[in-house]
Motif scaffolding. Structure first.
Motif, mmCIF file in Angstrom:
data_model
loop_
_atom_site.group_PDB
_atom_site.id
_atom_site.type_symbol
_atom_site.label_atom_id
_atom_site.label_comp_id
_atom_site.label_asym_id
_atom_site.label_seq_id
_atom_site.Cartn_x
_atom_site.Cartn_y
_atom_site.Cartn_z
ATOM 1 N N TRP A 122 0.852 -1.180 0.000
ATOM 2 C CA TRP A 122 0.000 0.000 0.000
ATOM 3 C C TRP A 122 0.890 1.233 0.000
ATOM 4 O O TRP A 122 1.827 1.330 0.794
ATOM 5 C CB TRP A 122 -0.862 -0.023 1.255
ATOM 6 C CG TRP A 122 -1.607 1.222 1.597
ATOM 7 C CD1 TRP A 122 -1.251 2.162 2.513
ATOM 8 C CD2 TRP A 122 -2.851 1.654 1.054
ATOM 9 N NE1 TRP A 122 -2.194 3.148 2.578
ATOM 10 C CE2 TRP A 122 -3.191 2.859 1.683
ATOM 11 C CE3 TRP A 122 -3.704 1.143 0.081
ATOM 12 C CZ2 TRP A 122 -4.345 3.560 1.381
ATOM 13 C CZ3 TRP A 122 -4.857 1.839 -0.210
ATOM 14 C CH2 TRP A 122 -5.179 3.027 0.438
ATOM 15 N N ARG A 123 0.614 2.172 -0.904
ATOM 16 C CA ARG A 123 1.349 3.437 -0.888
ATOM 17 C C ARG A 123 0.359 4.573 -1.039
ATOM 18 O O ARG A 123 -0.133 4.857 -2.138
ATOM 19 C CB ARG A 123 2.372 3.525 -2.011
ATOM 20 C CG ARG A 123 3.143 4.871 -1.917
ATOM 21 C CD ARG A 123 4.096 5.095 -3.019
ATOM 22 N NE ARG A 123 3.376 5.242 -4.293
ATOM 23 C CZ ARG A 123 3.960 5.595 -5.423
ATOM 24 N NH1 ARG A 123 5.245 5.811 -5.462
ATOM 25 N NH2 ARG A 123 3.254 5.692 -6.529
ATOM 26 N N PRO A 124 0.062 5.249 0.089
ATOM 27 C CA PRO A 124 -0.759 6.445 -0.023
ATOM 28 C C PRO A 124 -0.033 7.465 -0.898
ATOM 29 O O PRO A 124 1.197 7.539 -0.882
ATOM 30 C CB PRO A 124 -0.872 6.941 1.421
ATOM 31 C CG PRO A 124 -0.572 5.729 2.261
ATOM 32 C CD PRO A 124 0.420 4.934 1.460
ATOM 33 N N SER A 125 -0.772 8.238 -1.658
ATOM 34 C CA SER A 125 -0.195 9.206 -2.571
ATOM 35 C C SER A 125 0.790 10.119 -1.843
ATOM 36 O O SER A 125 0.461 10.716 -0.821
ATOM 37 C CB SER A 125 -1.309 10.040 -3.206
ATOM 38 O OG SER A 125 -0.774 10.908 -4.162
ATOM 39 N N GLY A 126 2.023 10.172 -2.363
ATOM 40 C CA GLY A 126 3.051 11.029 -1.793
ATOM 41 C C GLY A 126 3.738 10.485 -0.560
ATOM 42 O O GLY A 126 4.547 11.176 0.057
ATOM 43 N N GLU A 127 3.439 9.257 -0.167
ATOM 44 C CA GLU A 127 4.034 8.681 1.039
ATOM 45 C C GLU A 127 4.837 7.427 0.698
ATOM 46 O O GLU A 127 4.862 6.967 -0.439
ATOM 47 C CB GLU A 127 2.942 8.355 2.059
ATOM 48 C CG GLU A 127 2.200 9.585 2.550
ATOM 49 C CD GLU A 127 1.169 9.250 3.605
ATOM 50 O OE1 GLU A 127 1.347 8.251 4.338
ATOM 51 O OE2 GLU A 127 0.173 9.985 3.685
#
Length: 85
Positions: free
Chosen positions: A31-36
């Protein structure tokens, strides 16, 4: 709309048949939240699968390595992974 996150489900190779699509979910997700930074999800499910004898230790190691490789690829790419396809 804007991209909220990338979510990659690690699976077996997908087999596309005439009337269905077959694959096995290998439990670990990235999982990669946008910008993280990317995060591995459901790692405890791999431990549980090993404890129940559903996966061999070498299979679990292979899945975890793949998860780390995918996370590194996500971290290295500025655009979402799906845009590279």
């Amino acid at each position: 709309g804007r991209l909220l996150a990338d979510l990659i489900h690690i699976t077996s190779p997908v087999l596309i048949c005439e009337t269905e699509v077959e694959y096995t979910d290998l439990l670990l997700d990235v999982w990669r939240p946008s910008g993280e930074q990317p995060v591995l999800l459901d790692d405890e499910e791999l431990d549980e699968a090993e404890a129940r004898g559903l996966l061999k230790p070498e299979e679990i190691d292979r899945i975890r390595v793949l998860g780390r490789e995918i996370a590194a690829d996500l971290e290295a790419s500025a655009p979402p992974l799906w845009r590279k396809v």
